[in-house]
Design an enzyme around this catalytic site. Sequence first.
Site, PDB file in Angstrom:
ATOM      1  N   HIS A   1       2.636   2.699  11.562  1.00  0.00           N
ATOM      2  CA  HIS A   1       1.896   3.924  11.874  1.00  0.00           C
ATOM      3  C   HIS A   1       1.943   4.151  13.386  1.00  0.00           C
ATOM      4  O   HIS A   1       1.783   3.196  14.158  1.00  0.00           O
ATOM      5  CB  HIS A   1       0.424   3.817  11.476  1.00  0.00           C
ATOM      6  CG  HIS A   1       0.176   3.698  10.009  1.00  0.00           C
ATOM      7  ND1 HIS A   1       0.441   4.718   9.118  1.00  0.00           N
ATOM      8  CD2 HIS A   1      -0.331   2.688   9.266  1.00  0.00           C
ATOM      9  CE1 HIS A   1       0.102   4.329   7.899  1.00  0.00           C
ATOM     10  NE2 HIS A   1      -0.356   3.109   7.965  1.00  0.00           N
TER      11      HIS A   1
ATOM     12  N   GLU B   1       0.846  -1.198   0.000  1.00  0.00           N
ATOM     13  CA  GLU B   1       0.000   0.000   0.000  1.00  0.00           C
ATOM     14  C   GLU B   1       0.885   1.254   0.000  1.00  0.00           C
ATOM     15  O   GLU B   1       1.910   1.322   0.697  1.00  0.00           O
ATOM     16  CB  GLU B   1      -0.957   0.000   1.209  1.00  0.00           C
ATOM     17  CG  GLU B   1      -2.071   1.018   1.024  1.00  0.00           C
ATOM     18  CD  GLU B   1      -3.263   0.831   1.971  1.00  0.00           C
ATOM     19  OE1 GLU B   1      -3.190   0.035   2.916  1.00  0.00           O
ATOM     20  OE2 GLU B   1      -4.281   1.525   1.743  1.00  0.00           O
TER      21      GLU B   1
ATOM     22  N   TYR C   1      -8.039   2.423  15.288  1.00  0.00           N
ATOM     23  CA  TYR C   1      -7.389   1.956  14.055  1.00  0.00           C
ATOM     24  C   TYR C   1      -7.865   0.548  13.706  1.00  0.00           C
ATOM     25  O   TYR C   1      -8.201   0.255  12.550  1.00  0.00           O
ATOM     26  CB  TYR C   1      -5.883   1.996  14.298  1.00  0.00           C
ATOM     27  CG  TYR C   1      -4.995   1.523  13.186  1.00  0.00           C
ATOM     28  CD1 TYR C   1      -4.413   2.426  12.298  1.00  0.00           C
ATOM     29  CD2 TYR C   1      -4.680   0.181  13.040  1.00  0.00           C
ATOM     30  CE1 TYR C   1      -3.558   1.998  11.300  1.00  0.00           C
ATOM     31  CE2 TYR C   1      -3.837  -0.264  12.048  1.00  0.00           C
ATOM     32  CZ  TYR C   1      -3.273   0.655  11.178  1.00  0.00           C
ATOM     33  OH  TYR C   1      -2.422   0.225  10.191  1.00  0.00           O
TER      34      TYR C   1
ATOM     35  N   ASP D   1       1.211  -2.638   9.260  1.00  0.00           N
ATOM     36  CA  ASP D   1      -0.091  -2.082   9.677  1.00  0.00           C
ATOM     37  C   ASP D   1      -0.559  -2.629  11.029  1.00  0.00           C
ATOM     38  O   ASP D   1      -1.240  -1.922  11.789  1.00  0.00           O
ATOM     39  CB  ASP D   1      -1.160  -2.394   8.623  1.00  0.00           C
ATOM     40  CG  ASP D   1      -1.197  -1.382   7.483  1.00  0.00           C
ATOM     41  OD1 ASP D   1      -0.693  -0.261   7.672  1.00  0.00           O
ATOM     42  OD2 ASP D   1      -1.721  -1.719   6.414  1.00  0.00           O
TER      43      ASP D   1
ATOM     44  N   ASP E   1       1.084   4.094   1.281  1.00  0.00           N
ATOM     45  CA  ASP E   1       1.562   4.824   2.462  1.00  0.00           C
ATOM     46  C   ASP E   1       2.861   4.237   2.989  1.00  0.00           C
ATOM     47  O   ASP E   1       3.566   4.888   3.767  1.00  0.00           O
ATOM     48  CB  ASP E   1       0.491   4.895   3.565  1.00  0.00           C
ATOM     49  CG  ASP E   1      -0.156   3.571   3.886  1.00  0.00           C
ATOM     50  OD1 ASP E   1      -0.190   2.696   3.020  1.00  0.00           O
ATOM     51  OD2 ASP E   1      -0.643   3.415   5.027  1.00  0.00           O
TER      52      ASP E   1
HETATM   53 FE1  FEO Z   1      -2.422  -0.983   4.566  1.00  0.00          FE
HETATM   54 FE2  FEO Z   1      -0.849   1.587   6.300  1.00  0.00          FE
HETATM   55  O1  FEO Z   1      -1.375   0.590   4.799  1.00  0.00           O
END
Ligand code: FEO
Length: 373
Positions: free
Chosen positions: A222, A80, A191, A163, A82
């Site tokens: 993250h 992904e 989240y 993630d 990000d």
């Molecule tokens: Fe599934 Fe933080 O991307």
Amino acid sequence: MPAVQLNDHVYWVGAVDADVREFHGYQVPYGTTYNAYLVLGEKIALIDSVKAPFTKVMMENIAQVIDPAKIDYIVSNHVEPDHSGALAAAVAAAPNAPVITTANGKKGLSVYYSPDWNYQVVKTGDTLSLGNYTLQFVATPMVHWPDNMVTYLQEDGILFSNDAFGQHQATVSRFADEVGAKTSLERARDYYANIVMPFGTQVNAALKALGGLTLNTIAPSHGVIWRTPDVISALLAKYADWANNRVRDDLAVIVFDTMWGSTEMLAHRLKDEFEAQGVEVRLIDLRENHISRAMDALLEAKYICVGSPTLNRSVMPSVAAFLCYLKGLAPKGRIGQAFGSHGWSGEATGYIEQMLTEAKFELREKLVCVYRP
Ligand code: FEO
């Protein structure tokens, strides 16, 4: 934000995005971070990257620690953008470094960026020696795309979890114990509710696969890094609860929009009835709360009531958005109830019941009124 040391040979080299407020439909009021890490062994590995607009930030952070050309391996846990948005810059800086990823990771990165990178495909159990340190890979498909894996630094017990175990919060501190464990666990819950909830089966498989590993530190892609044993235990226990749909039968969430206040009156009447029976109630007024907050509120709730007046033979747009989002995130084992006021045709509660049925909720009798309760 400059590079931050996890220990004398592991560095955070990611980026803090304090301004972002939206993540594919998930409202993130506290911003987020994109975490990339450097492991400095006899060989050097970069683990993950950042969203493309932060490429310069990541490369500058890497350059604070080492010459980027010295990177020997680039590990991509997840396609992904990000996390992969700055991989091309890393590949350009270290063109001889293989890109370590899963088979699905190679497929995705080939389409997004280039089929010509020097890919090295790994699967669960594979290891990569950095000389004095060893990286171990565990595939975690659908947590949260088919390509996902996590990377474990054996000698330090550090799990680069991508993630999984993340939170959307932009903070100056990089560690949960500095930000506050309670706040960070709440952000991890939000989240999970908005990103990970559909994939409970896959989370259970991932937890099982990680079960034999000593987790001294969990470094997600993250938010903050978890390094306190009791908080890591609490986080893992929460993930197990959420993945297994362990909900509270003393918790109800009432989500509604209203036109002239009648559906709101019904919502408050339901709240009073629940509370009279000892059930805690979280009231989510969609005029004031984004649908993401409703998902956080209901992650652990047994009862979910959804209310809308009839508008143009359907529901209010906010309620339609919530029901669509709810169905996609697929909470399991819930009891639902529709409620709402209408003037003449009264389609709203039928629509809500249809959506809750499609979401596999067990329904209770709907609560309706004409014009005013
Ligand atoms: Fe599934 Fe933080 O991307």
